[in-house]
Design a protein around this motif. Structure first.
Motif, PDB file in Angstrom:
ATOM      1  N   LEU A 103      31.609  48.735  75.825  1.00 17.51           N
ATOM      2  CA  LEU A 103      30.260  48.195  75.973  1.00 17.51           C
ATOM      3  C   LEU A 103      29.545  48.748  77.204  1.00 17.51           C
ATOM      4  CD1 LEU A 103      28.154  46.199  74.922  1.00 17.51           C
ATOM      5  CD2 LEU A 103      29.228  44.449  76.341  1.00 17.51           C
ATOM      6  N   THR A 104      30.260  48.933  78.286  1.00 20.62           N
ATOM      7  CA  THR A 104      29.614  49.317  79.540  1.00 20.62           C
ATOM      8  C   THR A 104      29.851  50.772  79.937  1.00 20.62           C
ATOM      9  OG1 THR A 104      31.557  48.624  80.790  1.00 20.62           O
ATOM     10  CG2 THR A 104      29.830  46.979  80.419  1.00 20.62           C
ATOM     11  N   THR A 105      30.419  51.569  79.066  1.00 18.80           N
ATOM     12  CA  THR A 105      30.830  52.913  79.450  1.00 18.80           C
ATOM     13  C   THR A 105      30.439  53.938  78.405  1.00 18.80           C
ATOM     14  OG1 THR A 105      32.743  51.908  80.496  1.00 18.80           O
ATOM     15  CG2 THR A 105      32.813  54.269  80.212  1.00 18.80           C
ATOM     16  N   THR A 106      30.047  55.121  78.856  1.00 13.47           N
ATOM     17  CA  THR A 106      29.769  56.230  77.960  1.00 13.47           C
ATOM     18  C   THR A 106      30.848  57.294  78.154  1.00 13.47           C
ATOM     19  OG1 THR A 106      27.386  55.855  78.030  1.00 13.47           O
ATOM     20  CG2 THR A 106      28.115  58.049  77.367  1.00 13.47           C
ATOM     21  N   PHE A 107      31.397  57.757  77.033  1.00 16.64           N
ATOM     22  CA  PHE A 107      32.366  58.842  77.047  1.00 16.64           C
ATOM     23  C   PHE A 107      31.827  59.984  76.208  1.00 16.64           C
ATOM     24  CE2 PHE A 107      35.060  55.164  77.822  1.00 16.64           C
ATOM     25  CZ  PHE A 107      35.842  55.605  78.870  1.00 16.64           C
ATOM     26  N   ARG A 108      32.231  61.200  76.563  1.00 14.07           N
ATOM     27  CA  ARG A 108      31.813  62.396  75.825  1.00 14.07           C
ATOM     28  C   ARG A 108      33.058  63.081  75.270  1.00 14.07           C
ATOM     29  NH1 ARG A 108      28.056  64.595  79.295  1.00 14.07           N
ATOM     30  NH2 ARG A 108      26.593  63.350  78.138  1.00 14.07           N
ATOM     31  N   LEU A 109      32.945  63.568  74.034  1.00 13.19           N
ATOM     32  CA  LEU A 109      34.042  64.252  73.352  1.00 13.19           C
ATOM     33  C   LEU A 109      33.629  65.700  73.126  1.00 13.19           C
ATOM     34  CD1 LEU A 109      36.795  63.430  72.094  1.00 13.19           C
ATOM     35  CD2 LEU A 109      35.600  63.216  69.923  1.00 13.19           C
ATOM     36  N   ARG A 110      34.472  66.641  73.565  1.00 16.99           N
ATOM     37  CA  ARG A 110      34.156  68.062  73.476  1.00 16.99           C
ATOM     38  C   ARG A 110      35.330  68.821  72.876  1.00 16.99           C
ATOM     39  NH1 ARG A 110      31.996  71.575  78.565  1.00 16.99           N
ATOM     40  NH2 ARG A 110      30.972  73.128  77.281  1.00 16.99           N
ATOM     41  N   ALA A 111      35.024  69.768  71.994  1.00 17.82           N
ATOM     42  CA  ALA A 111      36.063  70.600  71.376  1.00 17.82           C
ATOM     43  C   ALA A 111      36.686  71.510  72.421  1.00 17.82           C
ATOM     44  CB  ALA A 111      35.466  71.430  70.245  1.00 17.82           C
ATOM     45  N   MET A 112      37.985  71.770  72.244  1.00 18.36           N
ATOM     46  CA  MET A 112      38.701  72.572  73.225  1.00 18.36           C
ATOM     47  C   MET A 112      39.819  73.347  72.545  1.00 18.36           C
ATOM     48  SD  MET A 112      40.462  70.947  76.524  1.00 18.36           S
ATOM     49  CE  MET A 112      41.369  71.935  77.637  1.00 18.36           C
ATOM     50  N   ARG A 113      40.064  74.537  73.060  1.00 19.42           N
ATOM     51  CA  ARG A 113      41.167  75.369  72.567  1.00 19.42           C
ATOM     52  C   ARG A 113      42.036  75.716  73.754  1.00 19.42           C
ATOM     53  NH1 ARG A 113      38.203  79.436  70.942  1.00 19.42           N
ATOM     54  NH2 ARG A 113      37.787  78.508  68.940  1.00 19.42           N
ATOM     55  N   ARG A 114      43.344  75.470  73.627  1.00 16.51           N
ATOM     56  CA  ARG A 114      44.266  75.774  74.721  1.00 16.51           C
ATOM     57  C   ARG A 114      45.504  76.448  74.152  1.00 16.51           C
ATOM     58  NH1 ARG A 114      45.838  74.190  79.951  1.00 16.51           N
ATOM     59  NH2 ARG A 114      44.291  72.563  80.198  1.00 16.51           N
ATOM     60  N   SER A 115      45.901  77.521  74.823  1.00 16.78           N
ATOM     61  CA  SER A 115      47.172  78.176  74.517  1.00 16.78           C
ATOM     62  C   SER A 115      47.951  78.244  75.829  1.00 16.78           C
ATOM     63  CB  SER A 115      46.934  79.581  73.952  1.00 16.78           C
ATOM     64  OG  SER A 115      46.367  80.416  74.937  1.00 16.78           O
ATOM     65  N   SER A 116      49.090  78.903  75.821  1.00 13.65           N
ATOM     66  CA  SER A 116      49.886  78.982  77.047  1.00 13.65           C
ATOM     67  C   SER A 116      49.188  79.815  78.122  1.00 13.65           C
ATOM     68  CB  SER A 116      51.263  79.555  76.741  1.00 13.65           C
ATOM     69  OG  SER A 116      51.124  80.844  76.171  1.00 13.65           O
ATOM     70  N   ALA A 117      48.260  80.676  77.732  1.00 11.90           N
ATOM     71  CA  ALA A 117      47.618  81.561  78.706  1.00 11.90           C
ATOM     72  C   ALA A 117      46.111  81.402  78.812  1.00 11.90           C
ATOM     73  CB  ALA A 117      47.925  83.013  78.347  1.00 11.90           C
ATOM     74  N   HIS A 118      45.504  80.596  77.962  1.00 13.72           N
ATOM     75  CA  HIS A 118      44.042  80.568  77.919  1.00 13.72           C
ATOM     76  C   HIS A 118      43.542  79.166  77.578  1.00 13.72           C
ATOM     77  CE1 HIS A 118      40.062  82.291  77.494  1.00 13.72           C
ATOM     78  NE2 HIS A 118      39.945  81.703  76.320  1.00 13.72           N
ATOM     79  N   LYS A 119      42.396  78.816  78.159  1.00 12.94           N
ATOM     80  CA  LYS A 119      41.732  77.553  77.845  1.00 12.94           C
ATOM     81  C   LYS A 119      40.254  77.843  77.681  1.00 12.94           C
ATOM     82  CE  LYS A 119      40.859  74.230  81.054  1.00 12.94           C
ATOM     83  NZ  LYS A 119      41.112  73.083  81.937  1.00 12.94           N
ATOM     84  N   SER A 120      39.651  77.349  76.584  1.00 13.36           N
ATOM     85  CA  SER A 120      38.212  77.521  76.393  1.00 13.36           C
ATOM     86  C   SER A 120      37.624  76.259  75.772  1.00 13.36           C
ATOM     87  CB  SER A 120      37.919  78.735  75.507  1.00 13.36           C
ATOM     88  OG  SER A 120      38.449  78.544  74.221  1.00 13.36           O
ATOM     89  N   TYR A 121      36.357  76.056  76.059  1.00 14.51           N
ATOM     90  CA  TYR A 121      35.660  74.878  75.574  1.00 14.51           C
ATOM     91  C   TYR A 121      34.678  75.270  74.486  1.00 14.51           C
ATOM     92  CZ  TYR A 121      37.509  72.521  79.645  1.00 14.51           C
ATOM     93  OH  TYR A 121      38.347  71.991  80.577  1.00 14.51           O
ATOM     94  N   GLY A 122      34.503  74.383  73.530  1.00 12.34           N
ATOM     95  CA  GLY A 122      33.515  74.561  72.484  1.00 12.34           C
ATOM     96  C   GLY A 122      32.373  73.589  72.703  1.00 12.34           C
ATOM     97  N   GLU A 123      31.723  73.275  71.613  1.00 13.02           N
ATOM     98  CA  GLU A 123      30.561  72.403  71.684  1.00 13.02           C
ATOM     99  C   GLU A 123      30.933  70.952  71.917  1.00 13.02           C
ATOM    100  OE1 GLU A 123      29.407  71.238  67.288  1.00 13.02           O
ATOM    101  OE2 GLU A 123      29.745  73.386  67.472  1.00 13.02           O
ATOM    102  N   GLU A 124      29.947  70.195  72.375  1.00  9.30           N
ATOM    103  CA  GLU A 124      30.124  68.752  72.464  1.00  9.30           C
ATOM    104  C   GLU A 124      30.162  68.217  71.038  1.00  9.30           C
ATOM    105  OE1 GLU A 124      27.365  65.041  73.607  1.00  9.30           O
ATOM    106  OE2 GLU A 124      27.470  66.605  75.143  1.00  9.30           O
ATOM    107  N   ILE A 125      31.158  67.414  70.738  1.00  9.09           N
ATOM    108  CA  ILE A 125      31.319  66.892  69.380  1.00  9.09           C
ATOM    109  C   ILE A 125      30.480  65.631  69.202  1.00  9.09           C
ATOM    110  CG2 ILE A 125      32.955  65.979  67.711  1.00  9.09           C
ATOM    111  CD1 ILE A 125      35.088  67.722  69.040  1.00  9.09           C
ATOM    112  N   THR A 126      30.610  64.689  70.116  1.00  6.71           N
ATOM    113  CA  THR A 126      29.831  63.456  70.071  1.00  6.71           C
ATOM    114  C   THR A 126      29.995  62.728  71.395  1.00  6.71           C
ATOM    115  OG1 THR A 126      29.319  61.460  68.749  1.00  6.71           O
ATOM    116  CG2 THR A 126      31.649  61.982  69.060  1.00  6.71           C
ATOM    117  N   ASP A 127      29.216  61.672  71.596  1.00 11.27           N
ATOM    118  CA  ASP A 127      29.426  60.800  72.745  1.00 11.27           C
ATOM    119  C   ASP A 127      29.247  59.357  72.305  1.00 11.27           C
ATOM    120  OD1 ASP A 127      26.705  60.696  72.449  1.00 11.27           O
ATOM    121  OD2 ASP A 127      26.216  61.253  74.479  1.00 11.27           O
ATOM    122  N   THR A 128      29.704  58.434  73.132  1.00 13.32           N
ATOM    123  CA  THR A 128      29.697  57.027  72.772  1.00 13.32           C
ATOM    124  C   THR A 128      28.991  56.192  73.818  1.00 13.32           C
ATOM    125  OG1 THR A 128      31.786  56.624  73.876  1.00 13.32           O
ATOM    126  CG2 THR A 128      31.906  57.203  71.567  1.00 13.32           C
TER     127      THR A 128
END
Length: 187
Positions: free
Chosen positions: A37-62
């Protein structure tokens, strides 16, 4: 319906959540994300491997306790949950977030007319034409189609259109992304 194959995660703080490979291999992953009720969270797509991390688009927020449904884009294996603070000198609430995956049987199927509010995912059992109307005061949104077999989501609504008719190309998922009320009607 049994909860055996469903994935769930929750927490108080932001973190990375890995979506099990067994769910990703079965086709597109539909997520339901819920904050407090009192908090907003954001959900974002992500790809992670043993050597690399990358972010995608924001999926949704609450912004509040209403559950929001969205798709995990193809090629991503995680989501990043982050707590959103409204300003530098303000707190970000004290509620927790909840994330779960959904089965097709839990989704609405557009047979005639369907109305909703905010982000949602609707299932189509085959090709169809449907009209859409964004009814909120912000009057903007987008429709993206993902085939039941997976792949990349395809934008099927015109940018900045507040109403229109779209062709759903086949069996799959229609992601509705908007901040207010919406109506879809199968033609």
């Amino acid at each position: 319906m049994a909860d055996e194959g469903r994935f769930r995660a929750s927490g108080w703080r932001g973190r990375e959540v890995e979506i099990p490979s067994s769910l990703r291999a079965a086709g597109p992953v539909v997520l339901e994300f819920k904050g407090g009720l009192t908090t907003t969270f954001r959900l974002r797509a992500m790809r992670r491997s043993s050597a690399h991390k990358s972010y995608g688009e924001e999926i949704t927020d609450t912004p509040g306790p209403r559950a929001r449904r969205a798709m995990l884009p193809g090629g991503y294996n995680r989501v990043e949950v982050s707590r959103v603070s409204p300003g530098n000198n303000t707190g970000s609430g004290f509620a927790r977030w909840k994330l779960r995956t959904l089965d097709v049987a839990e989704l609405s199927v557009l047979k005639d007319t369907l109305s909703g509010r905010n982000d949602d995912v609707v299932f189509f059992d085959g090709p169809a034409r449907c009209s859409f109307v964004w009814e909120g005061r912000f009057e903007s949104g987008r429709l993206r189609f993902t085939s039941v077999t997976g792949g990349t989501a395809r934008e099927i609504s015109a940018e900045h259109a507040v109403r229109g008719v779209v062709a759903v190309p086949g069996k799959g998922f229609l992601c509705v992304s908007t901040w207010g009320p919406w109506t879809l009607k199968r033609l």
